[in-house]
Design an enzyme around this catalytic site. Sequence first.
Site, PDB file in Angstrom:
ATOM      1  N   GLN A  48      46.165  27.001  65.875  1.00  0.00           N
ATOM      2  CA  GLN A  48      45.362  28.228  65.943  1.00  0.00           C
ATOM      3  C   GLN A  48      44.967  28.480  67.391  1.00  0.00           C
ATOM      4  OE1 GLN A  48      42.655  28.506  62.562  1.00  0.00           O
ATOM      5  NE2 GLN A  48      41.070  29.337  63.898  1.00  0.00           N
ATOM      6  N   ASN A  50      42.242  30.785  69.577  1.00  0.00           N
ATOM      7  CA  ASN A  50      41.041  31.613  69.435  1.00  0.00           C
ATOM      8  C   ASN A  50      40.614  32.178  70.784  1.00  0.00           C
ATOM      9  OD1 ASN A  50      40.853  31.161  66.692  1.00  0.00           O
ATOM     10  ND2 ASN A  50      39.613  29.326  66.934  1.00  0.00           N
ATOM     11  N   ARG A  61      26.893  28.135  73.727  1.00  0.00           N
ATOM     12  CA  ARG A  61      27.495  27.988  72.392  1.00  0.00           C
ATOM     13  C   ARG A  61      27.818  26.506  72.203  1.00  0.00           C
ATOM     14  NH1 ARG A  61      30.591  32.890  70.395  1.00  0.00           N
ATOM     15  NH2 ARG A  61      30.365  34.569  71.953  1.00  0.00           N
ATOM     16  N   HIS A  64      29.946  21.834  69.033  1.00  0.00           N
ATOM     17  CA  HIS A  64      30.659  21.841  67.753  1.00  0.00           C
ATOM     18  C   HIS A  64      31.841  20.867  67.732  1.00  0.00           C
ATOM     19  CE1 HIS A  64      29.495  26.400  67.655  1.00  0.00           C
ATOM     20  NE2 HIS A  64      28.445  25.618  67.492  1.00  0.00           N
ATOM     21  N   LYS A  74      41.240  20.298  71.369  1.00  0.00           N
ATOM     22  CA  LYS A  74      41.111  21.678  71.868  1.00  0.00           C
ATOM     23  C   LYS A  74      41.539  21.733  73.330  1.00  0.00           C
ATOM     24  CE  LYS A  74      36.942  22.540  69.127  1.00  0.00           C
ATOM     25  NZ  LYS A  74      35.468  22.617  69.183  1.00  0.00           N
ATOM     26  N   TYR A 134      41.070  29.375  73.390  1.00  0.00           N
ATOM     27  CA  TYR A 134      41.103  28.009  72.841  1.00  0.00           C
ATOM     28  C   TYR A 134      42.424  27.795  72.115  1.00  0.00           C
ATOM     29  CZ  TYR A 134      35.901  28.230  72.389  1.00  0.00           C
ATOM     30  OH  TYR A 134      34.553  28.359  72.570  1.00  0.00           O
TER      31      TYR A 134
HETATM   32  C1  LIG Z   1      36.180  28.681  65.220  1.00  0.00           C
HETATM   33  C2  LIG Z   1      36.301  29.753  64.200  1.00  0.00           C
HETATM   34  C3  LIG Z   1      35.231  30.487  63.769  1.00  0.00           C
HETATM   35  N1  LIG Z   1      35.414  31.432  62.823  1.00  0.00           N
HETATM   36  C4  LIG Z   1      34.266  32.243  62.392  1.00  0.00           C
HETATM   37  C5  LIG Z   1      33.050  31.469  61.973  1.00  0.00           C
HETATM   38  C6  LIG Z   1      31.916  32.382  62.367  1.00  0.00           C
HETATM   39  O1  LIG Z   1      31.684  33.309  61.318  1.00  0.00           O
HETATM   40  C7  LIG Z   1      32.474  33.144  63.559  1.00  0.00           C
HETATM   41  C8  LIG Z   1      31.962  32.607  64.860  1.00  0.00           C
HETATM   42  O2  LIG Z   1      32.150  31.198  64.812  1.00  0.00           O
HETATM   43  P1  LIG Z   1      31.197  30.286  65.666  1.00  0.00           P
HETATM   44  O3  LIG Z   1      29.788  30.791  65.537  1.00  0.00           O
HETATM   45  O4  LIG Z   1      31.509  28.864  65.313  1.00  0.00           O
HETATM   46  O5  LIG Z   1      31.704  30.589  67.133  1.00  0.00           O
HETATM   47  P2  LIG Z   1      31.219  29.772  68.392  1.00  0.00           P
HETATM   48  O6  LIG Z   1      29.810  29.385  68.253  1.00  0.00           O
HETATM   49  O7  LIG Z   1      31.641  30.584  69.551  1.00  0.00           O
HETATM   50  O8  LIG Z   1      32.083  28.456  68.331  1.00  0.00           O
HETATM   51  C9  LIG Z   1      33.151  28.348  69.233  1.00  0.00           C
HETATM   52  O9  LIG Z   1      32.642  27.817  70.403  1.00  0.00           O
HETATM   53  C10 LIG Z   1      32.311  26.450  70.319  1.00  0.00           C
HETATM   54  C11 LIG Z   1      31.742  26.028  71.652  1.00  0.00           C
HETATM   55  C12 LIG Z   1      33.502  25.669  69.892  1.00  0.00           C
HETATM   56  O10 LIG Z   1      33.941  24.687  70.488  1.00  0.00           O
HETATM   57  C13 LIG Z   1      34.127  26.119  68.665  1.00  0.00           C
HETATM   58  O11 LIG Z   1      35.459  25.576  68.533  1.00  0.00           O
HETATM   59  C14 LIG Z   1      34.248  27.587  68.538  1.00  0.00           C
HETATM   60  O12 LIG Z   1      34.207  27.854  67.180  1.00  0.00           O
HETATM   61  O13 LIG Z   1      33.886  32.995  63.511  1.00  0.00           O
HETATM   62  C15 LIG Z   1      36.633  31.692  62.258  1.00  0.00           C
HETATM   63  O14 LIG Z   1      36.746  32.556  61.392  1.00  0.00           O
HETATM   64  N2  LIG Z   1      37.706  30.965  62.670  1.00  0.00           N
HETATM   65  C16 LIG Z   1      37.590  30.010  63.619  1.00  0.00           C
HETATM   66  O15 LIG Z   1      38.602  29.387  63.971  1.00  0.00           O
END
Ligand SMILES: Cc1cn([C@H]2C[C@H](O)[C@@H](COP(=O)(O)OP(=O)(O)O[C@H]3O[C@H](C)C(=O)[C@H](O)[C@H]3O)O2)c(=O)[nH]c1=O
Length: 185
Positions: A48, A50, A61, A64, A74, A134
């Site tokens: 994947q 991102n 952020r 995680h 990653k 990513y």
């Molecule tokens: C990672 C991911 C998230 N999502 C959805 C889940 C949430 O509804 C939304 C935002 O996810 P999140 O709040 O986890 O996003 P970040 O806080 O920016 O997290 C990211 O930044 C931090 C620092 C990281 O290392 C994570 O790998 C990456 O997820 O996207 C998806 O639908 N698919 C995905 O692959």
Amino acid sequence: MTKQLISLDIPDAFVIKQTSFTDQRGQFSRLFCQKTLAPILAHREVKQVNFSRTTIQGTVRGLHYQRSPEAEMKFIRCIQGSVWDVMVDLRPDSPTFLQWHAEELSQENNTMIVIPEGCAHGFQALAAESELIYFHTAFYAEMAEAGVHVQDPDLAIDWPLPVNNLSIRDAELPTVEKWLKDLSG
Ligand SMILES: Cc1cn([C@H]2C[C@H](O)[C@@H](COP(=O)(O)OP(=O)(O)O[C@H]3O[C@H](C)C(=O)[C@H](O)[C@H]3O)O2)c(=O)[nH]c1=O
């Protein structure tokens, strides 16, 4: 197009200094190459890719990771602005357990960071509108999502700017002390 591969003290973590081709039209750089990165990838495949844009300077952020068996490596590159990127070793059997490493990633420095399975990732936007790409070696698995708090007192990560604009989810992540208790059941 890879200039330099640097192993970090955290096992299986790397910094990759990538080259960039510039001419009068602008810039070209290769973000990912399965052949060049084969020594790091080993048996893994990218599953994947991102993208995130962080609009407000100082936003943090993280921290995680995905629990096994959805644990992932990653490969992260900043394509606009700059971030202070942090990994935390959460592998109890690692010689660098609970140690962290930070690296500035920016559009200018063409630097990629490689975060192995079992390490948590977080970053702080050093500039508004900072964007990251990513490459993940596992599919997103919401039920496997886990993390620890970016301002955990035991980690004492010295974020360059005041921590700002945490998501509700990130603000509610456990301290390492609580995470360790949950780990031992
Ligand atoms: C990672 C991911 C998230 N999502 C959805 C889940 C949430 O509804 C939304 C935002 O996810 P999140 O709040 O986890 O996003 P970040 O806080 O920016 O997290 C990211 O930044 C931090 C620092 C990281 O290392 C994570 O790998 C990456 O997820 O996207 C998806 O639908 N698919 C995905 O692959």
